[in-house]
Design a protein around this motif. Structure first.
Motif: not given
Length: 364
Positions: A165, A173-174, A200, A206
């Motif tokens: 993080t 991004s995820f 996360w 997330t």
């Protein structure tokens, strides 16, 4: 005066197609034939026209054929308003008629742009490989994003990532990566392993993406802290930031087969083995286990180190509800501490992947 004549049609004849050196035949870029382009433009200025008034450089029969084509494509309409059998044509609204064509071409151009970017990255990688350079430098989020996506799409066996993080904005991004390539890689049989920082899981958005990744077959390990963001593909190429804390224009390194790559692979494996595997509840095992599925979720999240408050947020429960269920579980199994509850949960099979996470040896 020349200026007074500049707006006149080139031939001077009524119905002649106007000449515009700037945008002549631009509508052909949307798929119209040149004749369709010319007649549609005339029809925009002359509603309810008969074919003869639009003939100009085209014969009457050719104009009728073009008008019928425009009607068929929804670019014009035909009617007999006077009841005398004379067909009159009117152009459809450019916004309604040409808008979908424009959007389709715009979408196609976006796909071409993406392909060009992908080809550019492949060309760069091939040139670097041919030159034998061990490291490449990429500047800017667009270049880094393209290379990361290209690396994953070209993966044959395995993709490994470290995902800390950071307050620095991510180039991918995820959620974006999950949408772009995750499912496609799993479908091709590529093994995907990741190590993520526990923080996360305290973010509901997330946490949901990570749960979806695990459900698809990815292997995710959770740890407290990671030193750097890293992606390794097939143990032959890696991507990592030059400066993890850089807040301006990001710069990344692409590392090819070298001793540095070997060290990066070892770094990943060390953190993956030390972390605790993330599992997904809601499978058939949940219904067969001697504990409710929701309690297994609570214990699993507790097991990877989340606080009661973080567990409550992720599961959409009240903080006190989580604490009450944990105390009830401890009473049911006779555990005096949460550590004992975790030990019992592991022995009882409440944590499906616990076999992959043996406790550290105490040296005895």
């Amino acid at each position: 005066m020349a200026g007074a004549d500049s707006g006149r049609e080139e031939t001077g004849r009524p119905g002649a197609v106007p000449r515009d050196p700037v945008d002549e035949s631009l509508l052909t870029l949307l798929g119209l034939a040149p004749d369709e382009d010319a007649v549609y433009r005339l029809l925009v200025d002359r509603p309810d026209s008969e074919p003869d008034t639009l003939s100009g450089p085209l014969s009457g029969r050719a104009v009728t054929r073009v008008l019928d084509s425009l009607v068929e494509r929804g670019l014009a309409s035909a009617a007999r308003p006077d009841g005398d059998g004379t067909v009159r044509y009117r152009a459809a609204s450019p916004v309604l008629a040409l808008g979908p064509l424009l959007e389709s071409r715009r979408s196609a151009l976006h796909r071409v742009e993406s392909l060009v970017g992908d080809l550019m990255e492949r060309h760069r990688a091939a040139q670097t490989h041919a030159s034998g350079a061990p490291v490449e430098v990429l500047s800017g989020p667009a270049a880094i994003r393209r290379r990361l996506l290209t690396m994953q799409r070209q993966a044959r066996r395995e993709v490994c990532t470290l995902v800390p993080t950071r307050h620095v904005p991510a180039v991918l991004s995820f959620a974006d990566n999950h949408e772009e390539v995750d499912a496609e890689m799993i479908h091709r049989g590529v093994t995907v392993r990741s190590v993520v920082e526990r923080a996360w899981l305290e973010r509901p958005e997330t946490a949901a993406v990570l749960a979806s990744c695990v459900a698809q077959g990815q292997h995710i390990s959770v740890t407290d802290r990671l030193p750097i963001k890293l992606a390794i593909v097939d143990r032959r190429i890696a991507l990592l930031p030059l400066d993890p804390e850089r807040e301006t224009e990001p710069v990344a390194l692409v590392v090819h087969r070298t001793g540095l790559l070997t060290a990066l692979v070892s770094l990943f494996e060390e953190h993956f083995e030390k972390g605790w595997r993330l599992s997904v509840s809601g499978t058939e095992e949940d219904h067969e286990a001697p504990v409710a599925a929701i309690d297994r979720q609570i214990v699993a999240l507790l097991h990877v180190g989340l606080t009661d408050a973080a567990i409550a947020r992720q599961l959409g429960m009240g903080h006190r509800t989580v604490q009450r269920r944990l105390h009830a579980l401890m009473d049911d199994v006779g555990a005096a501490t949460r550590f004992q509850l975790g030990w019992y949960a592991a022995r009882a099979g409440w944590l499906p992947d616990i076999a992959d996470n043996p406790p550290a040896s105490d040296g005895s």
